[in-house]
Design an enzyme around this catalytic site. Sequence first.
Site, PDB file in Angstrom:
ATOM      1  CG  HIS A 377      -1.207   6.300   4.714  1.00  0.00           C
ATOM      2  ND1 HIS A 377      -0.615   5.066   4.945  1.00  0.00           N
ATOM      3  CD2 HIS A 377      -1.333   6.391   3.360  1.00  0.00           C
ATOM      4  CE1 HIS A 377      -0.378   4.468   3.796  1.00  0.00           C
ATOM      5  NE2 HIS A 377      -0.805   5.244   2.815  1.00  0.00           N
ATOM      6  CG  ASP A 381       0.210   0.603   5.328  1.00  0.00           C
ATOM      7  OD1 ASP A 381       0.486   1.753   5.725  1.00  0.00           O
ATOM      8  OD2 ASP A 381       0.883  -0.411   5.607  1.00  0.00           O
TER       9      ASP A 381
END
Length: 405
Positions: A377, A381
């Site tokens: 992450h 995203d």
Amino acid sequence: MATEVVLPKLGLTQDEGTIVRWLKSEGSRVEAGEPLFEVLTDKATIEVEAPASGLLLRILAPEGTTAPVATPIALIGDPGERAAPGARSGTAAPRPAPPSAPAFESSAASGGARTPHDGRVRVSPRARVLAAAHGVDLHALRGSGPDGRIIERDVQCAVDSGVSAPPAAPAVPRPAIPAGVSARVRSVIARRMTESLRGAAQLTLTTEAEMAEAARLRDEVGAELERRGGTRPTYTDLLVRASAIALRDHPRLNARWADGGVRLLPDIHVGVAVALDEGLVVPVIRHADRAALAQISAAVRDLSDRARTFRLAPEEMDGGTFTVTNLGMYDVDAFTPILNPPEAAILGAGRVHRRPVAVGDRAEVRPVMVLSLTFDHRVVDGAPAAQFLQRVKHVLEHPYLLLLP
């Protein structure tokens, strides 16, 4: 003076290695370039070639010994020779690794490969994969690389001239790794997996792909490829090709976190997880987005077979930008794969199984596969990662896209 055999540095992050097995005994004759011993690194167990010809005068590091890189571990020479000053069983000062051979050399001449006395052909990893993909007989080539080594351009010349390969000989069974070394393998895997989980912000997305059309293409194209002397594609091959296509369309997944920021990678190199009794290795299909499905299938088969007999070169396990792991053959429906650092994403696949699927207002029984994408992450995203996974699903459900360049 006798030649020292030192523990080589076989990876950028390697600082030590464990001697798994000596392939020659003290007093045996060895030839430069033939396999001499097996060493366990932080990635895999690898065969290492003898640096010189002569008698194996003394083994300084018995099987199971863990030593730093550049440590003298054996001596090769003539009877009665002594070691060069500084040769000993303790730690030696680090020595620079020899320069690697260039990726491309002058074109090859035909007429037969130069081989060591045991009949093994000296060939670079990229040349071996290319030969497997195109069915080139390596024994029919004369290498233009250092010491007659067959390199990629030699194989490409053979492909252009139509040199083909004879049927492959059956693989020779390989003895099991000693128990003490197997424990070392588990220790390395435990450390790497723990570092992966601690060092990245890992998140997993899942989806389900209908595989009826993919199964049909695999059967129809596979039968034709086999008829032409090729390799029948597996579901893993389809996943590698679909992932490469999706990475080309979504480059943010082909990246890594480095120096406090995101680094997009220019090339797409897809690793394929191969399970061994002693652990797990991940050989890499380089430039997978440029390879046809038949080439990927041949390369995966070649790399997997050599991984299981510990004949992979270190460079064949380095440089991956994305990994595919498939546990479907073990009747696993879904799982959460762990990132293979420093990569930013890994795709896990479960078994293809039949279950009821809603089609409009009715239910039909269709073959499906669960896809699990774990990603970092910090690098990407959730929405872009979901779009990538959606693209992989679309390609698998419309598998003739796999045949496009």
